[in-house]
Design an enzyme around this catalytic site. Structure first.
Site, PDB file in Angstrom:
ATOM      1  N   CYS A 170      29.257  -1.837  18.319  1.00  0.00           N
ATOM      2  CA  CYS A 170      28.541  -0.568  18.344  1.00  0.00           C
ATOM      3  C   CYS A 170      27.230  -0.673  17.563  1.00  0.00           C
ATOM      4  CB  CYS A 170      29.450   0.554  17.829  1.00  0.00           C
ATOM      5  SG  CYS A 170      28.871   2.193  18.258  1.00  0.00           S
ATOM      6  N   HIS A 217      34.798  -0.010  20.903  1.00  0.00           N
ATOM      7  CA  HIS A 217      35.402  -0.288  19.595  1.00  0.00           C
ATOM      8  C   HIS A 217      36.803  -0.882  19.730  1.00  0.00           C
ATOM      9  CE1 HIS A 217      32.475   1.765  16.974  1.00  0.00           C
ATOM     10  NE2 HIS A 217      32.297   2.593  17.984  1.00  0.00           N
ATOM     11  N   GLU A 245      38.536  -2.204  17.525  1.00  0.00           N
ATOM     12  CA  GLU A 245      39.330  -1.894  16.325  1.00  0.00           C
ATOM     13  C   GLU A 245      39.953  -0.495  16.396  1.00  0.00           C
ATOM     14  OE1 GLU A 245      36.154  -1.800  16.627  1.00  0.00           O
ATOM     15  OE2 GLU A 245      35.230  -0.264  15.364  1.00  0.00           O
TER      16      GLU A 245
END
Lengths: 790, 271
Positions: B97, B231, B233
């Site tokens: 990002c 993302h 994560e």
């Protein structure tokens, strides 16, 4: 006689001779200094200066003005109120706090004490929560007003040493299609306010890195003149981190953004009515936000909190440094000495009183023992945050303010925190609203589709997606469910890495019930917040109240407020769910009249294991659908009536004795793993909830209105669209039916349908099909009106 | 190298906000993870103590100029040489990002011929404003990017995006040539896809930002610098997935783990 004179000192301070001043003179002085105090209050201040026999300084009078404002002191909620049933000695004490006072729940860690309410998460950790209003600033400058609303409530959480982990926001606007011509001068168009507020919240919340996980948007004519912006924040802390024990000699550290002229007299502004002149007069009261400053501040405070370096902390909100220092000193029965020339400024030549009361954003006030000051300043420096020692706490309960070695204020805390108590009268006449009389429409499918498109029911996806609800990676149940983005009832977070324990956050509010009956409005929104929470698997629920009301000096407004507070006590007590924090915003009046009496209830629940959390989407073909609760002819204030521009008087009531029992049983069924989906019935009633479950799960549903438990024989449309409280739809697999029914025994529960293969929602009565609507049609009706895409 | 010996550095600047979940995910993979303020790294310049560097998501310095631009310039000035050395040593550098935006601003990506002096691509304004939503991306790398070896080829991953500026663009006059280069060098990593696996060709919302060629992530020519807008994560654990309550049993992890584990495995095997 000239009562305000420039003092013969270097600094720009004025002396005000209040002694033996007449009422006329007092009014004049208050006006010249821009004070929002009432005559009675200025008289009390005069008497004080009479007794100590000296002139006041402008710094001192501004301090009184801030401290005694409705915003800071909550005069209405603490004052005496004369009602026909007798005198109420403080609404807060009598109705709101009383639930916890009587329950004495062991899991309430700190409530109504500090910047936020704090409850246990487990033995080691606690959850802090606070919800604020930022109505007035947002009405003047929607982007900045809403952004700083978020900023402010995050600092409330930092102000109890907690780490912010989630935000909530609930917004109310006038109808977006209102005609420009109809708006009086000074009232901004709802669509302008709507886009500005949403943008402001997104901009601030996203940048500061805290997910916005729960919220709602309401539209009603009575918000056109007074928009409502509620911003909430939830934080987590180890209980051992909660240190509030200021000792003599502890240093006062001001950290964060610089102080400027933005946010002068914000509290005064918040405690007056909006007029067409508000923009001119009060624009400087709206602060300017810088989320990155707050992000840095957040990191530094977490570190200081982890290392247990401070002895107290508080945010700088209403009243700026003046309130933060005086309140902290007062709380620990101390005094203080402050050198306000040390305060870092955005630009030179601010007057001492301006520095003292400015509400510039992103500032926190810490109390730090002398031996820890060096380390604390180092931590701030490492995070690139400016921090300055500006004074220290001393004995005597005197706060002395210096500017370049000159004493510019000496405040006696004993007097400062003893404002004259307000004593107000109420007058309440129940409204007589006729129940409308019309025959049942033929095409209920069309009605259902229209309801799904109603602004208060339709998807708020275009708003929700503007906010990051995933950052931090703790959002287990999200505001939008699954790929179809259906409306979940509450958010669930998993705040700890090594524990499955979760928290659930939900809200309840209704823009129309309050116009009919504030008592049942309050009862209904408490139940709504609670059942939303129960629906995802929450329990051990605590409540927050946020009143947005009209001018309490008007007897009818106050009368309604008293009723709503009374409902808060009786319902919360019956539910055994204490209030742990709250905030009121009064004086929401505009040239268009008072705001709709609005109570936002936020419910915070605990989930023992987030893996058992429930979402609202239908899961499997063949499962049974149960309806919990009784359906009554309660359509007053409903979305159904509103379709026909009707209000009606039959506001939903609440059987507070039996409803919580059914919730407890439902929680047990969730724990047993018997429940696959659960959804609360609110705006639009049974039909809307059933449609939402079906199109979110992309599975068909067939229900029969004859199986619905109703108090009397009801018309089909009333069964489908009534907004009676205490009701939820539950999906139970066939194999668990017996067990579920056994568990729910004694409560009003009936099987009303099942999940089908067909991609449509079918509703029947004994003799015919009432609704047969394709899921895609229902989904489109719901998803697209506010700009959501298919 | 044994997994527990692998050292990951997650850099953060004022406004970085995805370090928590990035830390948590890598920690779960059993490696050593440190989240360190960029100012401290500027002083110590000890990048080579680490095996992987992550530039996580957020709004570094408020993204007030262009997303990632301020932080990129600062890093260029303070640790430009050290970063280049790190990249040249073949160690992985990942930008997620804001980190992706930053690597593009620094010139490490697309990195057709090493680090470029000026940005060769842009992650500009996406036409729909900030969007937080789940998307599907496909691993389109044909095997050149060693960091993605552990992600099955052509696999579709469900991962969230959350950004206001993520629309991958090349200069209009060079876009065809550059795209060809990406294909030639096998530098495409992830592209947005529809539920049926086909490409949305820039259409919302399967392509959440209108990015060129549905590009969600690319790597440099050598394949050790990887940047992506989604993302991973935030899709690491199963309970973060958008439809986890519909699945009974199943794996404990979400799709994002494939990417992060693959990066770790690369280092594990390499040394």
């Amino acid at each position: 006689m000239l009562r305000i004179v420039r003092s013969p000192r270097k600094s720009e301070v004025y002396s005000i001779n209040l002694r033996r001043a007449s009422d006329e003179e007092l009014k004049q002085i208050a006006k010249q200094l821009g004070l929002g105090l009432s005559l009675e209050e200025v008289r009390a201040i005069r008497d004080h200066y009479d007794s100590i026999n000296r002139d006041a300084t402008d710094v001192e009078l501004q301090t009184y003005d801030q401290t005694w404002s409705e915003h800071c002191f909550h005069k209405t909620f603490k004052g005496l109120i004369e009602t026909p049933e007798g005198v109420i000695d403080g609404l807060l004490k009598t109705y709101i706090k009383r639930v916890a006072d009587e329950m004495k729940p062991g899991w309430c860690f700190s409530i109504f004490e500090d910047n936020a309410g704090i409850v246990d998460l487990d033995d080691e950790y606690a959850v802090a929560i606070k919800v604020e209003t930022h109505n007035h600033p947002s009405a003047i400058e929607p982007f900045g007003g809403a952004a700083t609303g978020i900023g402010g409530v995050i600092r409330d959480i930092l102000g109890v040493w907690a780490e912010p982990i989630a935000c909530t926001d609930v917004l109310c606007f006038g109808p977006l299609d209102v005609d420009y011509i109809s708006l009086p001068e000074g009232i901004k168009h709802p669509s302008y306010l709507f886009s500005g507020v949403v943008e402001g919240i997104g901009s601030y919340g996203n940048s500061v890195g805290i997910p916005t996980v729960n919220g709602a948007v309401y539209f009603d004519e009575d918000y056109t003149g007074n928009i409502v912006v509620y911003a909430g924040c939830i934080g987590i802390l180890k209980k051992s981190q909660y240190i509030k024990k200021v000792e003599l000699g502890d240093c006062i550290i001001l950290a964060g953004g610089r102080t400027g002229l933005d946010g002068i007299h914000g509290v005064t502004f918040a405690s007056t009515e909006l007029t067409e002149k508000s923009e001119m007069i009060s624009r400087p009261a709206v602060q300017i936000g810088n989320p990155i400053e707050e992000e840095k501040l957040k990191r530094a405070i977490k570190q200081i909190s982890d290392e247990h370096l401070g002895s107290a902390i508080t945010d700088l909100g209403g009243g700026g440094i003046s309130c933060a220092v005086c309140e902290t000193a007062d709380k620990f029965m101390l005094g203080a000495e402050v050198q306000i020339d040390k305060v870092p400024l955005k630009y030179p030549r601010m007057r001492p009183w301006e520095i003292w009361i400015s509400e510039s954003q992103e500032r926190m006030l810490l109390s730090v023992p002398a031996e820890n000051v060096e380390r604390v300043l180092q931590i701030f420096e490492d995070e690139q945050v400016e921090a300055t020692v500006i004074g220290k706490y001393l004995e005597n309960r005197l706060v002395k303010v210096y500017y370049e070695d000159e004493l510019v204020a000496e405040l006696d805390l004993e007097d400062l925190f003893n404002p004259p108590r307000s004593r107000r009268k109420t007058f309440w006449k129940p409204q007589k609203i006729d129940e409308p009389n019309f025959s049942q429409p033929d095409d209920l499918s069309a009605i259902l589709n229209r309801l799904l498109s109603a602004p208060n029911i339709a998807s708020k996806e275009t708003v929700v997606r503007r906010y990051d609800h995933e950052v931090k990676g703790c959002t287990v149940i999200k505001p939008l469910q699954g790929w179809r983005a259906g409306p979940n009832d509450a958010a669930v977070l998993k705040p700890l890495d090594d524990s499955w324990r979760g928290i659930s956050i939900s809200s309840g509010m209704n823009p129309r019930f309050g116009k009919i009956d504030p008592y049942w409005m309050a009862a209904s929104v408490i139940d709504e917040a609670v059942r939303n929470n129960i629906a995802v698997g929450g329990r051990r629920i605590s409540l927050l109240d946020n009143f947005t009301w009209g001018n309490p000096e008007r007897e009818d407004r106050l009368g309604g407020l008293v009723l709503a507070c009374r409902a808060c006590y009786y319902v919360a007590k019956a539910y055994e769910m204490p209030f742990i924090s709250g905030k009121d915003s009064l004086y929401n009046e505009s040239p268009l009249g008072p705001v709709a009496p609005t109570l936002l209830i936020t419910a915070l629940g605990i989930l023992p294991d987030v893996r058992k959390a429930i979402t609202m989407d239908l899961k499997s073909i063949g499962d049974s659908i149960y309806l919990i609760g009784i359906t009554r002819k309660e359509l007053g204030g409903s979305e159904y009536y509103h379709l026909f521009n009707l209000l009606g008087g039959s506001v939903p009531k609440l059987d507070a004795a039996s409803v919580p029992e059914s919730y407890r049983k439902l929680s047990a069924a969730i724990d047993e793993g018997l429940v696959k989906a659960c959804h609360d019935l609110s705006e639009g009633g049974l039909a809307v909830a059933a449609a939402e479950m079906a199109f979110t799960g992309d599975l068909g549903l067939e229900i029969s209105v004859d199986s619905v438990i109703a108090e009397e024989k009801l018309r089909d449309d009333f069964i489908l669209f009534s907004e009676s409280n205490g009701r939820l739809l539950v999906e139970v697999p066939k194999r668990y039916k017996e067990k579920f029914e056994e568990l729910m025994k004694g409560s009003h529960v009936s099987e009303i349908g099942w999940v089908t293969k067909g991609k449509s929602l079918v509703v029947r009565n004994r003799s015919r099909i009432l609704i047969d609507s394709a899921l895609e049609e229902l989904y489109t009706s719901w998803k697209t009106p506010l700009g959501g895409s298919r | 190298m044994r997994r527990h010996e692998i050292k990951i550095l997650i850099m953060r600047a004022p406004g970085t906000n995805c370090d928590t979940e990035t830390y948590r995910s890598f920690k779960n993979l059993g490696v050593q993870v440190s989240v360190i303020h960029t100012q401290k790294i500027f002083k110590e310049k000890n990048l080579l103590d680490y095996d992987i560097i992550i530039f996580p998501g957020g709004f570094s310095y408020g993204d007030y100029v262009r997303s990632g631009a301020i932080w990129a310039k600062e890093c260029e000035y303070k640790i430009g040489t050290e970063l280049s050395k790190f990249v040249e040593s073949g160690r992985p550098v990942i930008g997620i990002c804001n980190g992706f935006q930053m690597l593009v601003e620094m010139g490490f990506l697309p990195g057709f011929q090493g680090k470029s002096k000026y940005p060769e691509a842009a992650l500009g304004n996406n036409s729909y404003g900030y969007q937080c939503r789940w998307v599907r991306i496909r691993n389109v790398n044909k095997g050149m990017c060693p960091l993605l070896k552990g992600v099955p080829r052509n696999m579709i991953l469900r991962i969230p995006v959350a950004h206001g500026e993520g629309r991958f663009l090349f200069p209009k006059d060079k876009q065809d040539a550059y795209l060809e280069k990406l294909y030639e060098n096998d530098q495409l990593a992830f592209r947005y896809v529809k539920a049926d696996g086909s490409f949305p060709e820039g259409e919302p919302w399967d392509n959440p930002n209108g990015s060129f060629h549905d590009i969600a992530g690319i790597c440099n020519r050598e394949g050790n610098v990887l940047g992506l807008m989604p993302h991973p994560e935030r899709a690491y654990f199963k309970w973060l997935m958008p439809d986890w309550t519909r699945e009974e049993g199943g794996p404990e992890f979400g799709d994002g783990r494939y990417i992060l584990e693959s990066i770790v495995k690369y280092v594990e095997k390499k040394n």
